[in-house]
Design a protein around this motif. Structure first.
Motif, PDB file in Angstrom:
ATOM      1  N   UNK A   1       0.733  -1.236  -0.020  1.00  0.00           N
ATOM      2  CA  UNK A   1      -0.053  -0.042   0.079  1.00  0.00           C
ATOM      3  C   UNK A   1       0.797   1.296   0.176  1.00  0.00           C
ATOM      4  N   UNK A   2       1.940   1.188   0.716  1.00  0.00           N
ATOM      5  CA  UNK A   2       2.538   2.769   0.461  1.00  0.00           C
ATOM      6  C   UNK A   2       3.140   3.020  -0.831  1.00  0.00           C
ATOM      7  N   UNK A   3       3.044   2.111  -1.586  1.00  0.00           N
ATOM      8  CA  UNK A   3       3.551   2.519  -3.106  1.00  0.00           C
ATOM      9  C   UNK A   3       2.170   3.175  -3.813  1.00  0.00           C
ATOM     10  N   UNK A   4       1.026   2.854  -3.413  1.00  0.00           N
ATOM     11  CA  UNK A   4      -0.077   3.427  -3.798  1.00  0.00           C
ATOM     12  C   UNK A   4      -0.324   4.974  -3.330  1.00  0.00           C
ATOM     13  N   UNK A   5       0.064   5.132  -1.965  1.00  0.00           N
ATOM     14  CA  UNK A   5       0.146   6.583  -1.428  1.00  0.00           C
ATOM     15  C   UNK A   5       1.192   7.226  -1.990  1.00  0.00           C
ATOM     16  N   UNK A   6       2.545   6.641  -2.310  1.00  0.00           N
ATOM     17  CA  UNK A   6       3.677   7.325  -2.894  1.00  0.00           C
ATOM     18  C   UNK A   6       3.178   7.888  -4.170  1.00  0.00           C
ATOM     19  N   UNK A   7       2.559   6.995  -5.089  1.00  0.00           N
ATOM     20  CA  UNK A   7       1.885   7.676  -6.302  1.00  0.00           C
ATOM     21  C   UNK A   7       1.217   8.769  -6.235  1.00  0.00           C
ATOM     22  N   UNK A   8       0.173   8.589  -4.974  1.00  0.00           N
ATOM     23  CA  UNK A   8      -0.681   9.728  -4.866  1.00  0.00           C
ATOM     24  C   UNK A   8      -0.061  10.977  -4.385  1.00  0.00           C
ATOM     25  N   UNK A   9       0.840  10.968  -3.512  1.00  0.00           N
ATOM     26  CA  UNK A   9       1.866  12.144  -3.083  1.00  0.00           C
ATOM     27  C   UNK A   9       2.570  12.764  -4.229  1.00  0.00           C
TER      28      UNK A   9
ATOM     29  N   UNK B   1      -6.771   0.694   5.523  1.00  0.00           N
ATOM     30  CA  UNK B   1      -7.970   0.390   5.049  1.00  0.00           C
ATOM     31  C   UNK B   1      -7.953   0.009   3.803  1.00  0.00           C
ATOM     32  N   UNK B   2      -8.529  -0.921   3.380  1.00  0.00           N
ATOM     33  CA  UNK B   2      -8.640  -1.498   1.941  1.00  0.00           C
ATOM     34  C   UNK B   2      -9.402  -0.698   0.828  1.00  0.00           C
ATOM     35  N   UNK B   3     -10.581  -0.512   1.199  1.00  0.00           N
ATOM     36  CA  UNK B   3     -11.448   0.099   0.380  1.00  0.00           C
ATOM     37  C   UNK B   3     -10.948   1.523  -0.227  1.00  0.00           C
ATOM     38  N   UNK B   4     -10.354   2.441   0.940  1.00  0.00           N
ATOM     39  CA  UNK B   4     -10.044   3.798   0.836  1.00  0.00           C
ATOM     40  C   UNK B   4      -8.792   3.572  -0.443  1.00  0.00           C
ATOM     41  N   UNK B   5      -7.665   2.543  -0.072  1.00  0.00           N
ATOM     42  CA  UNK B   5      -6.820   2.504  -0.789  1.00  0.00           C
ATOM     43  C   UNK B   5      -6.950   2.119  -2.094  1.00  0.00           C
ATOM     44  N   UNK B   6      -8.058   1.379  -2.425  1.00  0.00           N
ATOM     45  CA  UNK B   6      -8.432   1.106  -3.906  1.00  0.00           C
ATOM     46  C   UNK B   6      -8.714   2.109  -4.567  1.00  0.00           C
ATOM     47  N   UNK B   7      -9.723   3.255  -3.815  1.00  0.00           N
ATOM     48  CA  UNK B   7     -10.178   4.441  -4.566  1.00  0.00           C
ATOM     49  C   UNK B   7      -8.900   5.302  -4.790  1.00  0.00           C
TER      50      UNK B   7
END
Length: 749
Positions: A429-437, A485-491
């Motif tokens: 999941x940190x890679x998901x948020x890294x892309x967002x940031x 949180x899974x649903x928020x991460x997928x969003x």
């Protein structure tokens, strides 16, 4: 009285009295003459003549056969004598070289291949060692001429009494004959004749009558060519003594950390005891068994007068033990990994002796091994087959410790840190948020945590669930990550784009084979613990990729110029430094108030992420302090589910125990993370509001893009009339972001 003509006759005393005729005793039968009694002319009749004929025939054949054998043996001996080189050319007979590995302090911690410690001579090694070898292997070494008929007969008797063939088991070989075997009777290794060197050596050491007969002339030739001291020197240098040690110098250094010239009686006895079965009696395999064998050798040395009573008692009372380095056998998995990362001609197939300086820190390695053993000993059943792996590295990718399984004193074993491909779960999941940031989001950008269903083309509807099956409503993305949180991460992943997420993960070294659908955000793809730990190192170092490495310097033994030199594993930038600093802050919240609390260290800032895959088949924790990145994985080799284990449980506990040992006594440094004020966020460092206040129906209240307490939300609503319509840094209303994400999802799937 004179005598005429010719030589003077022999003087004989005159008989003074007439000779008496022997009279038979009364009643006795007169004895037949010798001629009459023996029959004819001294014979025993026809039978006696046959025996004499057979005897003369056997003798005639025997001495001719003996002469023929002597000629053959003599010819063979002369032939071998002519072929034997100077003994100094025979001291290092390895067909391949060795690899010696040094840690960050320059200390040896591992060997691979057959290590040759250097040439030694019989008169320069410890007298105890020389005497132990002779006492154990050939007590008549200084008295025979290469072959001991008495020893061969004794060996045959022992073999037959134990139900073996006459030449199976004990061979009765002298040291000279053993040297003949070590030299393979002068036959060099030929890859065309033998598939492997192991086949070659097995053939050279084979027993049987034929081999014994071949050894005799070769042994005789050596006895003629070389002195006893030179023959013993060859033996001391070429004998294999277990653990990859060829020769007594290498073995003394390998097991005791001292040269062969300095071994004491008990160490000498242990080394000599290895000659019988090197791998079986190696002290690194079973120290107790090796000590028992050494005790028998001490008995022999004492019986044969090589040890005084005092020396014998002292040696018996204080058995030899391994050196600290040999006892630790630290970094076996690490050493195997290093060998796999190098070209074969410099590692497995090297014909030269290679010295490698590595990144291994034995202090960190010991901490990792002890921490894992402690947690498994206290929290896991002894009968459990669950496994674990640990990797510790610096932010530039330098691997400081590696544990590839629960059994740490092994070589060549399956390495779960580098070879096991496993799903990563929420550690992705940190890679998901890294892309967002990296795309301009901030830790307090709002995302909706609510039920979600996506119609995946070719697969149908997919509805990710949260682990707790609870939904918090609109929340900042830092809380979505902290609470995994899974649903928020997928969003978030769908909003920034799955391609952007895959690009970040690949850039950090995850691997190219990533899932194509939205489930990629939840860690359904596979990778190794080493790659995942390296990816997290990229986050710690400010957003640049790293290539995990273990070699800093490789050179041939004796060379001053290295063939390979490496100063770091830093690669290209993957995300901005600002995004990396914000991500570290978000991961820090996971330790302070999220799923990673068990990993916290008193006095040190820690950031990290837990991960648990479907049905708990894998449990992960990967985190870092300012100094080190460490990854822990737990699971079964057969991929069955773990029982009651999640990433925030035992893996986080192992991580905590490892890093508590690693950081003990080290100065505490702050994490290179952004603070809320740097992106306009709240100044509470992400701390929870009063936990006594219940979460209101509909989710967590948000004001101006940040979490607030329910009471503060009520006040804000009264004054502004908008509880969740604050503006984020992108100029978007936070309550509209969730709607926009859902719109994207519906349009794409």
């Amino acid at each position: 009285m004179g005598q005429t003509g010719g030589r003077r006759g022999q003087l004989v005393a005159d008989r003074r009295y007439p000779a008496k005729t022997a009279q038979p005793k009364r009643g006795a039968t007169p004895r037949k003459s010798v001629r009459t009694r023996r029959g004819g002319r001294g014979g025993g009749g026809m039978l006696g003549g046959i025996f004499r004929l057979i005897g003369r025939t056997v003798w005639a054949f025997a001495w001719r056969i003996a002469l023929l054998i002597a000629v053959i043996v003599g010819g063979a001996t002369f032939y071998f004598y002519q072929q034997l080189p100077d003994y100094r050319q025979l001291l290092d007979g390895r067909n391949r070289g060795s690899v010696t590995m040094l840690d960050t302090n320059g200390d040896v911690f591992a060997w691979r291949g057959e290590t040759f410690g250097g040439q030694v001579t019989a008169d320069k090694v410890s007298p105890f060692l020389r005497d132990a070898v002779v006492a154990t292997e050939d007590r008549r070494f200084y008295r025979h001429f290469g072959v001991s008929p008495r020893g061969i007969v004794s060996a045959i008797r022992i073999n037959l009494s134990e139900g073996r063939g006459p030449f199976q088991g004990n061979g009765g070989s002298t040291i000279t004959q053993q040297v003949a075997k070590l030299l393979c009777l002068g036959v060099p290794y030929d890859p065309k004749r033998w598939k492997t060197e192991a086949d070659y050596e097995s053939d050279c050491r084979s027993g049987g009558l034929k081999r014994k007969i071949e050894e005799i002339p070769y042994a005789l030739a050596m006895e003629i060519k070389y002195s006893k001291s030179q023959i013993l020197t060859i033996y001391l240098n070429r004998a294999y003594l277990g653990a990859g040690a060829r020769g007594f110098e290498a073995a003394a250094q390998r097991y005791f950390g001292v040269p062969a010239a300095q071994v004491n009686p008990q160490q000498a006895a242990m080394l000599a005891g290895l000659l019988k079965a090197p791998s079986y009696f190696a002290p690194t395999t079973d120290l107790t068994r090796s000590q028992a064998r050494a005790s028998m050798v001490l008995d022999l040395m004492h019986e044969q007068g090589y040890l005084t009573d005092k020396q014998f008692r002292e040696a018996k009372a204080s058995p030899a033990t391994l050196s600290d380095a040999a006892q630790a056998r630290a970094g076996s998995y690490f050493a195997d990994w290093v060998m796999d990362t190098l070209p074969d001609f410099l590692s497995k197939d090297t014909t030269e002796d290679v010295v490698i300086r590595t990144t291994l820190d034995q202090r960190v390695q010991t901490a990792a091994e002890e921490a894992m053993a402690q947690v498994f000993g206290a929290k896991v059943r002894d009968s459990s087959a669950a496994q674990a792996a640990i990797v510790v590295m610096s932010a530039d990718g330098a691997v400081r410790a590696m544990v590839g399984g629960r059994q740490t004193k092994v070589s060549g074993a399956f390495n779960r840190a580098t070879q096991a491909m496993r799903q990563t779960g929420s550690t992705f999941k940190p890679f998901v948020y890294a892309a967002a940031l990296n795309a301009g989001w901030t830790p307090e950008t709002i995302v909706d945590d609510a039920p979600l269903t996506i119609n995946v083309k070719g697969s149908g509807p997919w509805s990710p669930k949260n682990y707790t099956e609870r939904y918090l409503g609109p929340i900042p993305i830092w809380r979505a990550l902290a609470n995994s949180i899974n649903t928020a991460t997928v969003r978030v992943a769908m909003s920034v784009g799955l391609d952007a997420v895959r690009q970040v993960a690949t850039g950090f070294g995850f691997g190219a084979d990533l899932a194509q659908g939205p489930a990629v955000a939840l860690g359904v793809s596979e990778t190794t613990l080493l790659q995942m730990t390296g990816a997290y190192a990229g986050i710690l170092n400010g957003g640049s990729s790293v290539l995990p490495y273990g070699v800093t310097d490789l050179r041939l033994k004796g060379d001053k110029v290295p063939m390979i030199s490496n100063t770091g594993g830093m690669g290209d930038r993957v995300i901005s430094e600002k995004a990396a600093r914000e991500l570290i802050w978000m991961m820090r919240q996971g330790v302070l108030q999220g799923t990673s609390k068990r990993a916290g260290l008193s006095g040190y800032e820690v950031a990290g992420k837990t991960g648990t895959t479907q049905s708990a088949r894998d449990a992960w924790f990967i985190g870092f302090t300012a100094d080190y990145v460490a990854g822990v994985w737990m699971g079964y080799d057969d991929n069955r589910p773990l029982s009651g284990v999640t990433g925030g449980g035992l893996p986080a506990e192992i991580w905590h125990n490892v890093m508590a040992r690693v950081e003990k006594g080290q100065p505490a440094h702050p994490l290179p993370m952004a603070q809320p004020g740097e992106w306009g966020g709240s100044s509470n460092d992400g701390q929870d509001w009063n936990s006594d206040e219940p979460i209101p129906e509909g989710g967590v209240p948000v004001v101006d893009g940040r979490l607030v307490s329910p009471s503060e939300a009520a006040k804000t609503q009264g004054s502004t009339g908008q509880s969740d319509a604050g503006q984020d840094d992108q100029g978007q209303q936070s309550n509209s972001l969730g709607q926009a994400i859902d719109g994207v999802l519906k349009s794409l799937y």
